[in-house]
Design a protein around this motif. Structure first.
Motif, PDB file in Angstrom:
ATOM      1  N   ASP A 104      -6.748  -3.811   7.176  1.00 57.24           N
ATOM      2  CA  ASP A 104      -6.147  -3.382   5.917  1.00 57.24           C
ATOM      3  C   ASP A 104      -5.407  -2.058   6.042  1.00 57.24           C
ATOM      4  OD1 ASP A 104      -7.443  -5.445   4.086  1.00 57.24           O
ATOM      5  OD2 ASP A 104      -9.210  -4.534   5.022  1.00 57.24           O
ATOM      6  N   ALA A 105      -5.807  -1.263   7.021  1.00 57.94           N
ATOM      7  CA  ALA A 105      -5.268   0.087   7.149  1.00 57.94           C
ATOM      8  C   ALA A 105      -5.312   0.506   8.608  1.00 57.94           C
ATOM      9  CB  ALA A 105      -6.078   1.063   6.290  1.00 57.94           C
ATOM     10  N   HIS A 160       3.319   1.283   6.457  1.00 56.49           N
ATOM     11  CA  HIS A 160       3.563   0.762   5.111  1.00 56.49           C
ATOM     12  C   HIS A 160       4.497  -0.448   5.146  1.00 56.49           C
ATOM     13  CE1 HIS A 160       2.337   4.650   2.769  1.00 56.49           C
ATOM     14  NE2 HIS A 160       1.306   3.975   3.250  1.00 56.49           N
ATOM     15  N   ARG A 161       5.455  -0.438   6.032  1.00 57.64           N
ATOM     16  CA  ARG A 161       6.366  -1.586   6.136  1.00 57.64           C
ATOM     17  C   ARG A 161       5.618  -2.858   6.531  1.00 57.64           C
ATOM     18  NH1 ARG A 161      10.040   2.505   8.379  1.00 57.64           N
ATOM     19  NH2 ARG A 161      11.748   2.776   6.874  1.00 57.64           N
ATOM     20  N   ARG A 162       4.461  -2.706   7.137  1.00 56.52           N
ATOM     21  CA  ARG A 162       3.643  -3.854   7.553  1.00 56.52           C
ATOM     22  C   ARG A 162       2.530  -4.155   6.558  1.00 56.52           C
ATOM     23  NH1 ARG A 162       6.159  -1.513  11.483  1.00 56.52           N
ATOM     24  NH2 ARG A 162       6.713  -2.629  13.404  1.00 56.52           N
ATOM     25  N   GLY A 163       2.533  -3.478   5.415  1.00 57.18           N
ATOM     26  CA  GLY A 163       1.494  -3.710   4.423  1.00 57.18           C
ATOM     27  C   GLY A 163       0.163  -3.079   4.772  1.00 57.18           C
ATOM     28  N   PHE A 165       0.763   9.594   3.171  1.00 53.45           N
ATOM     29  CA  PHE A 165      -0.523   9.062   3.617  1.00 53.45           C
ATOM     30  C   PHE A 165      -1.409   8.707   2.425  1.00 53.45           C
ATOM     31  CE2 PHE A 165       1.198  11.030   7.316  1.00 53.45           C
ATOM     32  CZ  PHE A 165       0.704  10.300   8.384  1.00 53.45           C
ATOM     33  N   ASP A 166      -2.198   7.638   2.597  1.00 55.23           N
ATOM     34  CA  ASP A 166      -2.974   7.073   1.496  1.00 55.23           C
ATOM     35  C   ASP A 166      -4.394   7.608   1.401  1.00 55.23           C
ATOM     36  OD1 ASP A 166      -0.894   5.009   0.784  1.00 55.23           O
ATOM     37  OD2 ASP A 166      -1.299   4.443   2.862  1.00 55.23           O
ATOM     38  N   ALA A 222       7.056   2.923   0.113  1.00 55.89           N
ATOM     39  CA  ALA A 222       5.969   2.544  -0.804  1.00 55.89           C
ATOM     40  C   ALA A 222       5.106   1.449  -0.191  1.00 55.89           C
ATOM     41  CB  ALA A 222       6.544   2.085  -2.132  1.00 55.89           C
ATOM     42  N   CYS A 223       3.847   1.442  -0.587  1.00 50.85           N
ATOM     43  CA  CYS A 223       2.920   0.409  -0.123  1.00 50.85           C
ATOM     44  C   CYS A 223       2.055  -0.012  -1.310  1.00 50.85           C
ATOM     45  CB  CYS A 223       2.063   0.947   1.017  1.00 50.85           C
ATOM     46  SG  CYS A 223       1.304  -0.333   2.057  1.00 50.85           S
ATOM     47  N   ASP A 224       2.742  -0.455  -2.363  1.00 52.53           N
ATOM     48  CA  ASP A 224       2.069  -0.723  -3.635  1.00 52.53           C
ATOM     49  C   ASP A 224       1.002  -1.814  -3.534  1.00 52.53           C
ATOM     50  OD1 ASP A 224       3.664   1.201  -4.822  1.00 52.53           O
ATOM     51  OD2 ASP A 224       5.220  -0.244  -5.371  1.00 52.53           O
TER      52      ASP A 224
END
Length: 296
Positions: free
Chosen positions: A165-166, A200-203, A222-223, A46-48
């Motif tokens: 950010d991504a 995701h683990r890195r935000g 994927f987001d 998750a990357c909430d």
């Protein structure tokens, strides 16, 4: 199903008919193997708290140079991660427009001999050269549990430290190319899901770049998506491809960013807008030139 001819000799045994049926019936072993591959994928991380682009997001994709002021008034920039690794341009882009997202472009599936970490790649992971791309070679993504994975983790750390950010990992479809390795679809799924989870683990949120046919399996990881030329190649929607398409991202509330190079805007913009895609007309150089299909 075709009918058997009316005058089949009576001497054909039931065993022979059964054997013929086995030839045309789906192989249970193949079905089981496919199910096993699907079950073998890791759970999505998750990357909430990550930044994620809205469905309708204006953007600029500029890789051959860094953006210069005055910046286009867009909500997202996608730029080369190595060129921006000191973080200065990322900070400037964010200060110029609060809330703007900045995406770190990386090649995750190829070796590029001009990158500062090129000497770290083991020779055994280097495959065939990419056609028309001097100095670039496919990677053996099956080796991501070793040194290759360490290199990619370091690249993700670089993106994070620079304030991105991504991340947009490019060339994550080696299995469908002449890579020099016997890569299978399952190998690509394993690598792409691993990479997405590490981001995701890195935000960092993460974009699926091309790899259209694996959208159904990769969508949970994927987001958003970045695509080149899906309208030119008639592979944008599920209606065009039967079981995969970028409309599945939109249906899941995830943005789609599409670029066309050869088509006139009149040939794709109306269709993109109808699908709620964020499409641009760009040049192959991916410089500052851009013609958006909607908005700024």
């Amino acid at each position: 199903m075709r009918r058997l001819p009316a005058l089949i000799p009576a001497l054909i045994s039931m065993a022979a008919l059964a054997a013929a049926a086995l030839v045309t019936a789906p192989a249970p072993a193949a079905e089981a193997a496919a199910a096993t591959e699907a079950r073998a994928l890791p759970a999505p991380v998750a990357c909430d708290g990550c930044w994620k682009p809205a469905l309708n997001t204006s953007w600029q994709w500029q890789l051959s140079s860094l953006p210069a002021k005055p910046y286009p008034n867009v909500q997202m920039f996608d730029i080369d991660g190595f060129a921006a690794k000191d973080g200065a341009i990322v900070k400037s882009l964010k200060a110029d427009k609060p809330g703007r997202g900045v995406v770190c472009y990386l090649s995750a599936g190829t070796f590029e001999d001009w990158r500062p970490d090129a000497s770290q790649f083991p020779t055994e992971v280097l495959g065939k050269p990419l056609e028309d791309w001097p100095g670039e070679r496919w990677l053996d993504i099956r080796k991501h549990t070793g040194k290759l994975g360490q290199i990619m983790k370091a690249r993700l750390d670089m993106c994070k430290a620079a304030g991105f950010d991504a991340v947009e990992p490019d060339n994550v479809d080696g299995y469908s190319n002449d890579s020099g390795f016997p890569l299978k679809a399952a190998d690509q799924l394993a690598y792409n899901t691993w990479f997405a989870n590490e981001a995701h683990r890195r935000g960092l949120s993460v974009a699926l770049k091309n790899d259209v046919e694996q959208i159904p399996a990769l969508l949970p990881y994927f987001d958003f998506a970045v695509n080149e030329e899906c309208w030119e190649h008639s592979e944008c929607t599920t209606a065009q491809n039967d079981d995969y398409g970028y409309d599945q991202f939109v249906k899941a509330g995830k943005a789609v960013f599409n670029v066309e190079y050869n088509l006139a805007t009149s040939a794709f913009c109306a269709r993109s807008n109808a699908q709620n895609f964020n499409s641009l007309k760009k040049k192959y150089e991916l410089d500052a030139y851009r013609v958006p299909c909607r908005g700024a």
